[in-house]
Design an enzyme around this catalytic site. Structure first.
Site, short mmCIF file in Angstrom:
data_model
loop_
_atom_site.label_atom_id
_atom_site.label_comp_id
_atom_site.label_asym_id
_atom_site.label_seq_id
_atom_site.Cartn_x
_atom_site.Cartn_y
_atom_site.Cartn_z
N GLY A 96 0.81 -1.21 0.00
CA GLY A 96 0.00 0.00 0.00
C GLY A 96 0.85 1.27 0.00
O GLY A 96 0.43 2.30 -0.53
N GLU A 123 2.46 -8.64 -1.64
CA GLU A 123 1.13 -9.19 -1.33
C GLU A 123 0.98 -10.67 -1.67
O GLU A 123 0.33 -11.42 -0.95
CB GLU A 123 0.04 -8.41 -2.09
CG GLU A 123 -0.30 -7.05 -1.53
CD GLU A 123 0.64 -5.96 -1.99
OE1 GLU A 123 1.73 -6.26 -2.53
OE2 GLU A 123 0.31 -4.78 -1.78
N GLU A 151 1.67 1.88 -3.47
CA GLU A 151 0.47 2.32 -4.19
C GLU A 151 0.21 3.80 -3.94
O GLU A 151 -0.19 4.53 -4.85
CB GLU A 151 -0.72 1.45 -3.78
CG GLU A 151 -0.59 0.07 -4.42
CD GLU A 151 -1.52 -0.99 -3.87
OE1 GLU A 151 -1.59 -1.10 -2.63
OE2 GLU A 151 -2.16 -1.70 -4.65
#
Ligand code: NAD
Length: 702
Positions: free
Chosen positions: A139, A162, A142
């Site tokens: 994240g 992930e 991201e």
């Protein structure tokens, strides 16, 4: 003090991080701070309260949303996002939020909200810049991808791990990364979970510039005035916008993935390829599909079990906290294990001396260490330093200077006792002595040591560089402080310590041996070795028992099997006579180029491809004896509890991680069912399948 009035220490100290103006705007946020500098650039700095590293919790995302609203209203000239944590930028989502999720609709709703925040950042009209140091993962990456520019401080690393948790990126990574860099490279990063270090990240186009900390202000100014590289799409993104081209590439990716993991066990990479094949190049469609797919994976059994394994690992890591007071390690025995233990310790920053009765063994081990440093250490300086720390010790004098002596000579109690008698008088006051024995109970060894309180087992697994677990073996006379230092030593060299009680085979070999022995009985019955291996692989083991026995070394397997058969009351199959013959003829497995399999020059077993597929019952016949032995170990207190046992068996044997551990598997499948199956096997094959008395203490399915 120097003439400039600056002390040498100040000059040499790492430069403090540039986090923008000290004066903050009062926003009420507890995790983020907002400031505005003289050039009208807003600085948004994440410093998650109460944590040593930044992760994206729901509260962090909610505050970010609120702050983006403030920034929209402020209309600054630009925005810089940084982390105030020394450890790095953002390590990813807060995995604690992922535990125990069973409802994918709820995840979809939460992820849709989080996407709206990241989209809001991406839609800001002014230049936005992520300044990244240390880890930028999941994240965190991201979030950085939603900025117009990314600048890496030298040493930063980027990745999407992930897939290792049974997931794929879920906060926009699946469409933002392939739009930024070569989509095939992007897919490889997401499919393998591999991290790109600074240089590679720059080469991939993941970051726009790599700088030193002292140049942050200049880099910010360059970004704000549009002097950094203009954002551009990747030309391959265009080409792979056509679905036939994507279809072809997707087929290749599936074939590559199939070589590593099966879809039934690890669906995430397959779902990621589906996503990209169907929607690649269409960000909006991909976003919707990403959320749905991520939510389904997160609520699935594989991801939930892998998340469990993540926390099991954290639990073992926590055992390794504290100070070991060990700076110098002396290793006796430069064979397979001693050589690799020495190389590993030197690579992790310890001073090491390595000795053996055979000078050639030392030379070979140092040669192996050198190629290991070349492969695994990033910079020339790191390689040189590691090499300098590893001393070939032909006289054995290092024993007198070491804080810890590790014995890794042949698996024979007499030889080991002789070694202790010789080395103990040479060791310095308070130094620790460890044995790497695979199976000899410490009580049989401690009598030959004048300071039994400082003797313990440090059982590393083969290959040392890949197997993270180390069994820390205590005994009735071991001092708790010595065992605590042993665990902290494991932590210091990045290994996972598991405390185990001294008993034949300790934990890992005790549970592996019945599994390996059953495979040998099957061989005797005429079942093809490839079929046997396939049965274990179908269950999810990383390699079958026949290949594993060859990998461990048939000589070691034989010694361990003998020790267990002699030392335990539990019935076990007889050691086949042909195994003893093979070992005496030197056919000891992979290291000899021949064992149960023959090996090619690269060390791969030559397997037949036309053998019949395994019958479904075959995997139970292999796996249930292993789980039965786990239950016995719990009952005997070899290991503290079920959780530690699951962790140790996963990290020590590779037990199918997506099943969450042997006891977790037993509980999910149903304890009654497992006991009934063991009884059926017992009727057919004999008492070695008798359910252990410990099953009664486990209660029914939890
Ligand atoms: P190895 O045969 O590869 O190496 C043993 C080395 O010890 C040889 O180089 C030998 O010359 C040396 N040696 C023998 N007697 C010595 C002495 N008196 N003084 C100094 N050196 C001496 O064996 P290995 O596979 O490295 O195993 C070493 C230990 O580690 C054993 O106790 C074994 O059970 C344990 N172990 C092995 C594995 C494995 O997979 N090989 C895994 C875990 C633990």
């Amino acid at each position: 003090m120097s003439k400039t009035g600056i002390s040498a220490a100040a000059l040499l100290a790492p430069r403090a991080m540039d986090l923008g103006p000290a004066e903050r705007i009062d926003t009420g946020a507890v995790h983020w701070r907002l400031a505005r500098d003289a050039q009208d650039v807003a600085w948004l700095v994440l410093d998650r309260a109460g944590e040593s590293a930044n992760t994206l919790s729901e509260a962090v995302m909610a505050e970010l949303d609120m702050l983006l609203g403030r920034i929209e209203a402020m209309k600054p000239k630009g925005l810089v996002i940084r982390s105030a944590k020394k450890s790095g930028f953002i390590a990813g989502a807060d995995i604690r939020d992922f535990q125990g999720i069973a409802d994918s609709a709820e995840v979809e709703a939460r992820m849709t909200q989080a996407h709206a925040v990241i989209d809001r950042l991406a839609a800001l009209p002014m230049p936005t810049l992520a300044v990244v140091h240390g880890h930028c993962l999941g994240g965190g990456l991201e979030l950085a991808l939603a900025c117009r520019y990314r600048i890496a401080i030298d040493g930063a690393s980027f990745g999407f791990p992930e897939v290792l948790l049974g997931l794929h990126p879920g906060l926009g990574g699946t469409f933002r990364l392939p739009a930024l860099i070569d989509p095939l490279e992007a897919m490889t990063m997401m499919l393998t979970g591999k991290t790109a270090h600074t240089k590679r990240a720059k080469a991939l186009g993941l970051v726009d510039a790599v700088i030193e900390e002292r140049h942050v202000q200049n880099a910010v100014a360059a970004a704000m005035s549009g002097k950094l590289r203009k954002p551009r799409g990747n030309w391959k993104s265009g080409l792979l916008g056509f679905s036939p081209a994507r279809g072809l590439a997707a087929r290749r990716m599936r074939a590559e993935t199939e070589k590593r993991v099966s879809e039934a066990h690890y669906p995430a990479p397959y779902r990621l390829i589906d996503l990209w094949e169907e929607h690649g190049g269409d960000a909006k469609a991909m976003q919707k599909a990403e959320i749905r797919s991520f939510a389904a994976l997160l609520a699935g059994v594989t991801a939930q079990n892998l998340i469990r394994v993540f926390f099991l690992r954290e639990g073992l890591k926590a055992q390794g906290k504290g100070d070991s007071d060990i700076a110098h390690v002396h290793v006796i025995g430069a064979g397979t294990m001693g050589g690799d233990i020495a190389a590993w310790c030197a690579a992790r920053g310890l001073k090491v001396t390595l000795t053996d009765i055979d000078a050639k063994a030392i030379a070979r081990a140092v040669g192996r260490a050198s190629s290991f440093f070349d492969k695994r250490l990033y910079t020339g300086i790191d390689r040189r330093d590691a090499f300098d720390r590893l001393g070939a010790d032909f006289s054995g004098d290092g024993a007198g200077r070491a804080d810890l002596v590790i014995e890794a000579v042949a698996e024979n109690a007499d030889i080991k006792r002789t070694v202790y008698k010789a080395v103990a008088p040479r060791m310095k006051e308070g130094a620790l002595l460890a044995t790497n024995t695979s199976s000899i109970p410490l009580e049989q060894l401690r009598r030959s040591v004048p300071f039994p309180e400082r003797l313990f087992g440090l059982h590393f697994f083969n290959p040392v560089t890949r197997m993270e677990l180390v069994e820390v073996v205590g005994h009735d006379k071991a001092a708790e402080r010595a065992l605590q230092r042993a665990r902290a030593f494991c932590g210091a060299i990045d290994r996972l310590p598991v405390p185990v009680r001294s008993a034949p085979g300790f934990l890992v070999n005790r549970v592996l041996t019945p599994y390996l022995m059953e495979a040998l009985v099957m061989l005797d019955e005429g079942i093809d070795k490839e079929t046997i291996d396939k049965a274990a692989e179908t269950f999810g083991m990383p390699m079958g028992p026949i290949e594993l026995a060859d990998r461990v070394g048939l000589d070691i397997c034989l010694e361990v099997a003998r020790t267990l058969k002699d030392g335990l009351k539990t019935p076990m199959p007889d050691v086949p006579a042909w195994l003893e013959t093979m070992v005496s003829e030197g056919r000891t497995g992979r290291k000899a180029g021949k064992g149960l399999y023959d090996y090619d020059a690269a060390g791969n077993p030559k397997k037949k491809t036309d053998t019949p597929p395994p019958h479904a019952s075959l995997s139970d016949r292999l796996i249930l004896p292993l789980i039965n032995a786990c239950v016995a170990c719990l009952r005997e207190g070899i290991v503290a509890d079920e959780t530690t046992l699951d962790a140790a068996v996963i990290f020590g044997t590779g037990f199918a991680p997506f099943r969450g551990g042997p006891l977790h598997y037993a509980r999910s499948r149903g304890i009654d069912d497992l006991i009934a199956e063991l009884e059926r096997l017992r009727e057919k094959f004999g008492d070695r399948f008798a359910p252990d008395a410990g099953w009664n203490g486990l209660g029914k399915t939890g």
